[in-house]
Design a protein around this motif. Structure first.
Motif, PDB file in Angstrom:
ATOM      1  N   LEU A  55       0.871  -1.152  -0.025  1.00  0.00           N
ATOM      2  CA  LEU A  55       0.209   0.092   0.020  1.00  0.00           C
ATOM      3  C   LEU A  55       0.915   1.248  -0.091  1.00  0.00           C
ATOM      4  O   LEU A  55       0.533   2.160  -0.637  1.00  0.00           O
ATOM      5  CB  LEU A  55      -0.986  -0.085   1.192  1.00  0.00           C
ATOM      6  CG  LEU A  55      -2.042  -1.263   1.100  1.00  0.00           C
ATOM      7  CD1 LEU A  55      -2.878  -1.166   2.351  1.00  0.00           C
ATOM      8  CD2 LEU A  55      -3.038  -0.744  -0.259  1.00  0.00           C
ATOM      9  N   GLN A  56       1.941   1.094   0.680  1.00  0.00           N
ATOM     10  CA  GLN A  56       2.728   2.227   0.932  1.00  0.00           C
ATOM     11  C   GLN A  56       3.488   2.476  -0.679  1.00  0.00           C
ATOM     12  O   GLN A  56       3.702   3.582  -1.065  1.00  0.00           O
ATOM     13  CB  GLN A  56       3.933   2.037   1.627  1.00  0.00           C
ATOM     14  CG  GLN A  56       4.854   3.293   2.027  1.00  0.00           C
ATOM     15  CD  GLN A  56       4.072   4.494   2.581  1.00  0.00           C
ATOM     16  OE1 GLN A  56       3.424   4.308   3.384  1.00  0.00           O
ATOM     17  NE2 GLN A  56       4.513   5.567   1.835  1.00  0.00           N
ATOM     18  N   TYR A  57       3.879   1.295  -1.111  1.00  0.00           N
ATOM     19  CA  TYR A  57       4.334   1.506  -2.759  1.00  0.00           C
ATOM     20  C   TYR A  57       3.330   2.323  -3.498  1.00  0.00           C
ATOM     21  O   TYR A  57       3.760   3.098  -4.220  1.00  0.00           O
ATOM     22  CB  TYR A  57       4.713  -0.074  -3.110  1.00  0.00           C
ATOM     23  CG  TYR A  57       4.920   0.147  -4.483  1.00  0.00           C
ATOM     24  CD1 TYR A  57       6.019   0.464  -5.295  1.00  0.00           C
ATOM     25  CD2 TYR A  57       3.831  -0.323  -5.535  1.00  0.00           C
ATOM     26  CE1 TYR A  57       6.275   0.438  -6.583  1.00  0.00           C
ATOM     27  CE2 TYR A  57       4.278  -0.251  -7.008  1.00  0.00           C
ATOM     28  CZ  TYR A  57       5.363   0.008  -7.463  1.00  0.00           C
ATOM     29  OH  TYR A  57       5.475   0.220  -8.770  1.00  0.00           O
ATOM     30  N   LEU A  58       2.321   2.018  -3.300  1.00  0.00           N
ATOM     31  CA  LEU A  58       1.198   2.498  -4.440  1.00  0.00           C
ATOM     32  C   LEU A  58       0.867   3.900  -3.941  1.00  0.00           C
ATOM     33  O   LEU A  58       0.795   4.922  -4.867  1.00  0.00           O
ATOM     34  CB  LEU A  58      -0.265   1.795  -4.204  1.00  0.00           C
ATOM     35  CG  LEU A  58      -0.294   0.461  -4.764  1.00  0.00           C
ATOM     36  CD1 LEU A  58      -1.621  -0.282  -4.405  1.00  0.00           C
ATOM     37  CD2 LEU A  58      -0.018   0.329  -6.163  1.00  0.00           C
ATOM     38  N   ALA A  59       1.029   4.349  -2.616  1.00  0.00           N
ATOM     39  CA  ALA A  59       0.910   5.903  -2.194  1.00  0.00           C
ATOM     40  C   ALA A  59       2.062   6.450  -2.807  1.00  0.00           C
ATOM     41  O   ALA A  59       1.925   7.638  -3.272  1.00  0.00           O
ATOM     42  CB  ALA A  59       0.764   5.860  -0.560  1.00  0.00           C
ATOM     43  N   ASP A  60       3.120   5.925  -2.488  1.00  0.00           N
ATOM     44  CA  ASP A  60       4.448   6.566  -3.319  1.00  0.00           C
ATOM     45  C   ASP A  60       4.081   6.707  -4.864  1.00  0.00           C
ATOM     46  O   ASP A  60       4.528   7.743  -5.439  1.00  0.00           O
ATOM     47  CB  ASP A  60       5.763   5.782  -2.927  1.00  0.00           C
ATOM     48  CG  ASP A  60       6.082   5.899  -1.356  1.00  0.00           C
ATOM     49  OD1 ASP A  60       5.531   6.687  -0.845  1.00  0.00           O
ATOM     50  OD2 ASP A  60       6.685   4.965  -0.878  1.00  0.00           O
ATOM     51  N   LYS A  61       3.738   5.757  -5.331  1.00  0.00           N
ATOM     52  CA  LYS A  61       3.843   5.607  -6.856  1.00  0.00           C
ATOM     53  C   LYS A  61       2.640   6.697  -7.556  1.00  0.00           C
ATOM     54  O   LYS A  61       2.967   7.242  -8.189  1.00  0.00           O
ATOM     55  CB  LYS A  61       3.261   4.328  -7.386  1.00  0.00           C
ATOM     56  CG  LYS A  61       3.335   3.947  -8.846  1.00  0.00           C
ATOM     57  CD  LYS A  61       4.762   3.783  -9.188  1.00  0.00           C
ATOM     58  CE  LYS A  61       4.646   3.286 -10.572  1.00  0.00           C
ATOM     59  NZ  LYS A  61       5.917   3.849 -11.404  1.00  0.00           N
ATOM     60  N   ALA A  62       1.726   6.974  -6.804  1.00  0.00           N
ATOM     61  CA  ALA A  62       0.871   7.835  -6.937  1.00  0.00           C
ATOM     62  C   ALA A  62       1.219   9.320  -6.792  1.00  0.00           C
ATOM     63  O   ALA A  62       0.406   9.990  -7.403  1.00  0.00           O
ATOM     64  CB  ALA A  62      -0.503   7.710  -5.935  1.00  0.00           C
TER      65      ALA A  62
END
Ligand code: PLP
Length: 210
Positions: free
Chosen positions: A41-48
């Motif tokens: 989820l952190q990866y997706l948040a960073d990616k966003a």
């Protein structure tokens, strides 16, 4: 290695699907850990966040390499993260400049991912030397007996996915380390359960989902 009792509910996702059930990890496909879900989820948040998100993403990658290095007892600079053990083994198999007549030693109880890449080399003239179990187990002396001056690579599971046998690869390493023979250890079923030493192999590979 000491075994530690953990409360599964602290590590695993809560969910109605397995509420009230006993979870036995058979090391086939483990349930997703809470920490993995959080990291994704952190990866997706960073990616966003676009380009600024790359900084924490690269930092997470370096942390992961550092932890893998700790597990295998090697410097982080000697680790690589790829998509799966299958990819790692195929990369190794395709990265060696095989010569006709070279031999590969493996056992008949390897996970298919540690057999097909070597079987596939037959077209290039590479010969297989396959060690089969006796009395339900692989014997180190049988492995050592198959090593000849033509052996280019020996590949073994440290813990067998089929039988659970723990095979110490160090005697094989002692035999090949100062020769042209490479040693590859499939530690997928071993890493995190028994000590794994990247210092006693040319390649040590493992998956993270057990
Ligand atoms: C010993 C062993 N090697 C390799 C693999 C394949 O791992 P991956 O799915 O990461 O390619 C498995 C998967 O169960 C395994 O048990």
């Amino acid at each position: 290695m000491a075994t530690e009792r953990v409360d599964a509910s602290e590590l695993l996702l809560d969910g109605p699907a397995w509420a009230g059930k006993v979870y036995l990890n058979t090391a086939a496909e483990g349930l997703l850990l809470k920490s993995c879900r959080e990291a994704m989820l952190q990866y997706l948040a960073d990616k966003a966040t676009g380009e600024p998100g790359r900084i924490p993403m690269w930092a997470a990658l370096e942390r992961a390499r550092g932890r893998a290095a700790e597990l295998f007892g090697v410097p982080a600079s000697r680790t690589a993260l790829v998509s799966s053990t299958t990819e790692a083994l195929n990369t190794i198999a395709r990265g060696i400049d095989w010569r006709p007549g070279d031999e590969v030693v493996f056992t008949s109880v390897e996970f298919p991912s540690n057999m097909f890449p070597w079987v596939d080399l037959s077209e290039t003239g590479v010969r297989k030397r396959i060690v089969s179990p006796r009395d339900g187990r692989i014997w180190l002396e049988d492995v050592l007996e198959e090593i000849t001056p033509r052996t280019r690579l020996v590949t073994l599971s440290q813990v067998s996915y089929a039988t659970g046998q723990h095979l110490d690869p160090r005697p094989v390493w002692a035999r090949v380390r100062n020769s042209d023979t490479l040693l590859c250890v499939d530690a997928t079923q071993a890493a995190g359960r028994v000590p794994v030493s990247g210092e006693h192999a040319d390649f040590a590979v493992a998956s993270v989902f057990k």
